[in-house]
Design an enzyme around this catalytic site. Structure first.
Site, PDB file in Angstrom:
ATOM      1  N   LEU A 269      80.211  39.184  44.373  1.00 19.07           N
ATOM      2  CA  LEU A 269      78.985  39.026  45.143  1.00 19.07           C
ATOM      3  C   LEU A 269      77.939  39.943  44.529  1.00 19.07           C
ATOM      4  CD1 LEU A 269      80.330  39.080  48.830  1.00 19.07           C
ATOM      5  CD2 LEU A 269      79.662  37.079  47.495  1.00 19.07           C
ATOM      6  N   ASP A 270      76.681  39.501  44.509  1.00 17.39           N
ATOM      7  CA  ASP A 270      75.602  40.325  43.979  1.00 17.39           C
ATOM      8  C   ASP A 270      75.494  41.620  44.772  1.00 17.39           C
ATOM      9  OD1 ASP A 270      75.074  38.246  42.280  1.00 17.39           O
ATOM     10  OD2 ASP A 270      73.414  37.453  43.463  1.00 17.39           O
ATOM     11  N   GLN A 271      74.850  42.609  44.183  1.00 18.32           N
ATOM     12  CA  GLN A 271      74.750  43.919  44.847  1.00 18.32           C
ATOM     13  C   GLN A 271      74.044  43.834  46.189  1.00 18.32           C
ATOM     14  OE1 GLN A 271      71.889  45.912  45.333  1.00 18.32           O
ATOM     15  NE2 GLN A 271      70.373  44.572  44.367  1.00 18.32           N
TER      16      GLN A 271
ATOM     17  N   THR B  38      74.061  41.096  48.154  1.00 17.81           N
ATOM     18  CA  THR B  38      74.743  40.136  49.024  1.00 17.81           C
ATOM     19  C   THR B  38      75.808  40.850  49.837  1.00 17.81           C
ATOM     20  OG1 THR B  38      74.367  38.348  47.443  1.00 17.81           O
ATOM     21  CG2 THR B  38      76.076  37.995  49.090  1.00 17.81           C
TER      22      THR B  38
END
Length: 246
Positions: free
Chosen positions: A115-117, A119
């Site tokens: 997951l993106d930072q 998210t």
């Protein structure tokens, strides 16, 4: 299984360190008959690991031959062992989960996908390679539901386009949402069955909107509840594992 071998398998250090923990009285086993914790100082004592409850330095643990963990990922964390700008999600796990021995070069539990930072939400971790492959492979079509906050009002036309399929810049084949439900003026629930790079953000951009907030709320049949707070983790139960089967 010898007690020192059991501790080693759970990530408490090399066998010499595990043996020392036992000999120094830092390991207790639960005695169901006596209904109490009992210190064990023989590192070679035989134990039945299945269902074993034990304490190491006062902290209670359960034995797990393979680890399956649910983490509620907070914003501002990276799914990387070597983060560049933000703390690693692995820093949220206790040391034994990060150092469990593994046949592969990398030790400890590994994130199932990323997951993106910025998210938040459901992140699974495991040291079961087959499980990781099954949950992250696009061919398995494991549904993942995201709660999306958009910059602009979500229109019915945008919902229709997301369901019909949009073309991203790296693949001429359209990608479409398995489900898409508007939940507010600027919010929607979006379900995907494949995991392309920044897919949700790129799909919203393709229909003329922009993601302002992204939270993964569900994988397969497993739903993240409010009981697990951001930054907290716990073991998955057998019933929850069944919810993740395709």
């Amino acid at each position: 299984m010898q007690l020192q071998d059991m501790l080693y398998s759970q990530g408490f250090g090399v066998r010499r360190v595990c043996s020392g923990l036992v000999q120094q009285g830092w390991v207790q086993l639960w005695d169901a008959q006596a209904n109490e914790w009992v210190a064990e100082t023989d590192s070679t004592a035989d134990v039945d690991p299945e269902g074993l409850r034990f304490k190491v330095q006062g902290v209670e643990w359960e034995y797990h031959a393979l680890g399956y963990v649910l983490l509620n990922k907070p914003a501002g964390t990276e799914c990387s062992q070597k983060p560049s700008a933000h703390p690693s999600i692995y820093s949220l796990l206790p040391v034994p989960l990060r150092t469990r021995p593994n046949k592969n070069a990398i030790q400890g539990l590994q994130a199932v996908g990323r997951l993106d930072q910025d998210t938040t939400g459901m992140l699974l971790l495991s040291d079961d390679g087959q499980f990781i492959h099954r949950m992250s492979s696009p061919k398995k079509h494991v549904p993942k539901r995201y709660q999306v906050t958009a910059k602009h009002a979500v229109t019915e036309q945008q919902i229709e386009r997301l369901l019909a399929g949009v073309v991203l810049d790296d693949d001429p084949k359209p990608v479409k949402a398995a489900a898409c439900v508007k939940t507010g003026d600027n919010t929607l629930d979006l379900t995907l069955t494949e995991g392309k790079y920044h897919q949700v953000k790129r799909m919203l951009a393709a229909v003329g909107n922009r993601v302002e907030g992204l939270h993964r709320a569900q994988i397969g049949g497993l739903v993240l509840t409010d009981e697990l707070k951001p930054g907290e983790w716990r073991w998955l139960t057998a019933d929850e594992m069944a919810l993740l089967k395709p």
